[in-house]
Design an enzyme around this catalytic site. Structure first.
Site, short mmCIF file in Angstrom:
data_model
loop_
_atom_site.label_atom_id
_atom_site.label_comp_id
_atom_site.label_asym_id
_atom_site.label_seq_id
_atom_site.Cartn_x
_atom_site.Cartn_y
_atom_site.Cartn_z
N LYS A 90 8.25 -27.67 -25.16
CA LYS A 90 9.60 -27.45 -25.44
C LYS A 90 10.59 -28.43 -24.78
O LYS A 90 11.51 -28.70 -25.36
CB LYS A 90 9.99 -25.95 -24.73
CG LYS A 90 9.66 -24.61 -25.48
CD LYS A 90 9.91 -23.57 -25.10
CE LYS A 90 9.42 -22.40 -25.30
NZ LYS A 90 9.89 -21.13 -25.00
N ASP A 126 15.59 -18.75 -27.88
CA ASP A 126 15.09 -17.59 -26.96
C ASP A 126 16.36 -17.03 -26.40
O ASP A 126 16.61 -15.79 -26.04
CB ASP A 126 14.42 -18.48 -25.95
CG ASP A 126 13.02 -18.58 -26.18
OD1 ASP A 126 12.58 -17.92 -27.11
OD2 ASP A 126 12.34 -19.63 -25.74
P1 NAP Z 1 7.40 -20.55 -16.57
O1 NAP Z 1 8.28 -21.92 -17.13
O2 NAP Z 1 6.07 -21.04 -16.28
O3 NAP Z 1 8.09 -20.01 -15.58
C1 NAP Z 1 7.30 -19.14 -14.75
C2 NAP Z 1 8.62 -18.27 -13.82
O4 NAP Z 1 7.63 -17.21 -13.09
C3 NAP Z 1 8.79 -19.16 -12.51
O5 NAP Z 1 10.20 -18.70 -12.53
C4 NAP Z 1 7.81 -18.98 -11.33
O6 NAP Z 1 8.57 -19.21 -9.99
C5 NAP Z 1 7.57 -17.35 -11.65
N1 NAP Z 1 6.46 -17.16 -10.99
C6 NAP Z 1 5.22 -17.26 -11.36
N2 NAP Z 1 4.35 -16.77 -10.32
C7 NAP Z 1 4.92 -15.99 -9.67
C8 NAP Z 1 4.89 -15.31 -8.19
N3 NAP Z 1 3.44 -15.09 -7.96
N4 NAP Z 1 6.14 -14.67 -7.82
C9 NAP Z 1 6.94 -15.18 -8.02
N5 NAP Z 1 7.46 -15.72 -8.99
C10 NAP Z 1 6.48 -16.01 -9.85
O7 NAP Z 1 7.23 -19.45 -17.73
P2 NAP Z 1 8.20 -19.22 -18.91
O8 NAP Z 1 7.94 -19.89 -20.29
O9 NAP Z 1 9.60 -19.17 -18.46
O10 NAP Z 1 7.72 -17.70 -19.35
C11 NAP Z 1 7.77 -16.65 -18.13
C12 NAP Z 1 7.56 -15.17 -18.94
O11 NAP Z 1 8.62 -14.92 -20.04
C13 NAP Z 1 6.17 -15.08 -19.51
O12 NAP Z 1 5.58 -13.98 -19.16
C14 NAP Z 1 6.27 -15.43 -20.98
O13 NAP Z 1 5.62 -14.46 -21.70
C15 NAP Z 1 7.73 -14.56 -21.13
N6 NAP Z 1 8.51 -15.08 -22.27
C16 NAP Z 1 8.81 -13.89 -23.33
C17 NAP Z 1 9.38 -14.52 -24.33
C18 NAP Z 1 9.84 -13.46 -25.28
O14 NAP Z 1 10.08 -13.84 -26.32
N7 NAP Z 1 9.81 -11.95 -24.90
C19 NAP Z 1 10.23 -15.75 -24.32
C20 NAP Z 1 9.79 -16.62 -23.61
C21 NAP Z 1 9.10 -16.30 -22.52
P3 NAP Z 1 8.46 -20.72 -9.78
O15 NAP Z 1 9.42 -21.46 -10.26
O16 NAP Z 1 8.54 -20.60 -8.24
O17 NAP Z 1 7.13 -21.35 -10.01
#
Ligand code: NAP
Length: 302
Positions: A90, A126
């Protein structure tokens, strides 16, 4: 090759006629990721193309980061109209486009590309996809709400925060494990939500949620916590209230522990399937300039 089963790779692009031989509909759209085999986008976009009587198919292409930039030249030459972009591309897509929407610029990420005669154009669906999903699930507009985002520092969290801020929500609480990321986002969104205490950034340290959650209407989980059964509890169950609206972007599993506990307290809940559907529908509209066949897409995701 079956677009609902098989995944193309970079090498296939170099021998495209052979790789796509026997496919009844020539690929014209793709999701680009690494890995990408788990993507459900072909499930909704292929029925959409058929329903709208548009030629071509939607496929998955697994590209390594070092292959992404050249693919931006090769794909339009192979007849592609556009693509969706997922992890880890992205930010690379954001850097590659020559024009982009204001939403994509604010999100710092592009998830939808269009190969146009004028060059590569980018959008982030998104963020507005989440808005549509919330409207459908809860019948509410973000402008009416005080919102708390868990995982605000990740890509999905930033998209949610940008949409909330662009809509002028009443209050926005950005919560992230790594506080620095939430603080950076706060600095970027400050111009959209002026006023004392209307926009705050907090870490997930103990006490934050207990202090804040009673004063918000909508809680969005944009963190990846909840995808695995062994994941920690993000929100203590005793903090949920029956007036809360709770949206978990996760859709696999369909009912995370967070959603189950919030629902048990009487809160209204919804999972991320609606956001997936709506970001796809908005991408379709961006590519073809016509309404997306939403029900065909919805059936495809079931
Ligand atoms: P990402 O950029 O890797 O971000 C992950 C986030 O989760 C960060 O804020 C991270 O915090 C936090 N995190 C991870 N482990 C944690 C823990 N143990 N305790 C507290 N916070 C934690 O991932 P992303 O692309 O944003 O995706 C995040 C979620 O959204 C995923 O489950 C994905 O499947 C979902 N999603 C869904 C859609 C949809 O269309 N429904 C679209 C996009 C994403 P830190 O910054 O501290 O690491």
């Amino acid at each position: 090759m079956d677009p609902l089963v098989d995944v193309f790779a970079w090498d296939d692009l170099g021998r495209w006629d052979e790789a796509t031989d026997g496919m009844p509909r020539r690929p014209c759209l793709a999701v680009l990721g690494h890995p990408v085999a788990h993507s459900r986008s072909p499930q909704m976009h292929n029925p959409a193309l058929e329903e709208a009587r548009l030629p071509g198919s939607y496929v998955r292409i697994d590209l390594r980061p070092e292959e992404f930039s050249e693919a931006m030249t090769v794909l339009p030459q192979l007849g592609f109209l556009g693509a969706n972009v997922t992890i880890p591309h992205k930010a690379a897509a954001f850097a590659a486009v020559s024009t982009m929407s204001e939403t994509a610029r604010r999100c710092g990420a592009v998830n939808t590309l269009a190969f146009t005669p004028d060059g590569l154009a980018g959008h982030n669906t998104d963020a507005p996809g989440l808005k549509r999903a919330l409207l459908e699930a809860f019948g509410v507009e973000l402008a009416e709400l005080r919102v708390l985002i868990l995982g605000a520092g990740g890509g999905a969290g930033q998209a949610a925060a940008v949409q909330c801020a662009m809509e002028g929500c009443r209050r926005l609480v950005l919560v992230n494990r790594t506080l620095g990321k939430a603080e950076r986002l706060l600095a970027e969104l400050g111009d959209l939500l002026p006023g004392t205490d209307r926009l705050v950034a907090l870490s997930t340290e103990e006490g934050t949620l207990a202090r804040e959650i009673g004063d918000v209407d909508l809680i969005i989980n944009a963190s990846s916590v909840g995808m695995k059964e062994s994941d920690p509890e993000l929100v203590p169950a005793n903090l949920w209230r029956s007036n809360h609206l709770v949206y978990d972007m996760i859709y696999a599993p369909p009912r995370t522990r967070l959603l189950q506990e919030a629902a048990a307290a009487g809160a209204s809940t919804a999972n991320g399937l609606g956001m997936l559907l709506w970001q796809g529908a908005l991408a379709f509209e961006y590519w073809f300039g016509q309404p997306a066949p939403l029900e065909a897409m919805r059936r495809g995701l079931q």
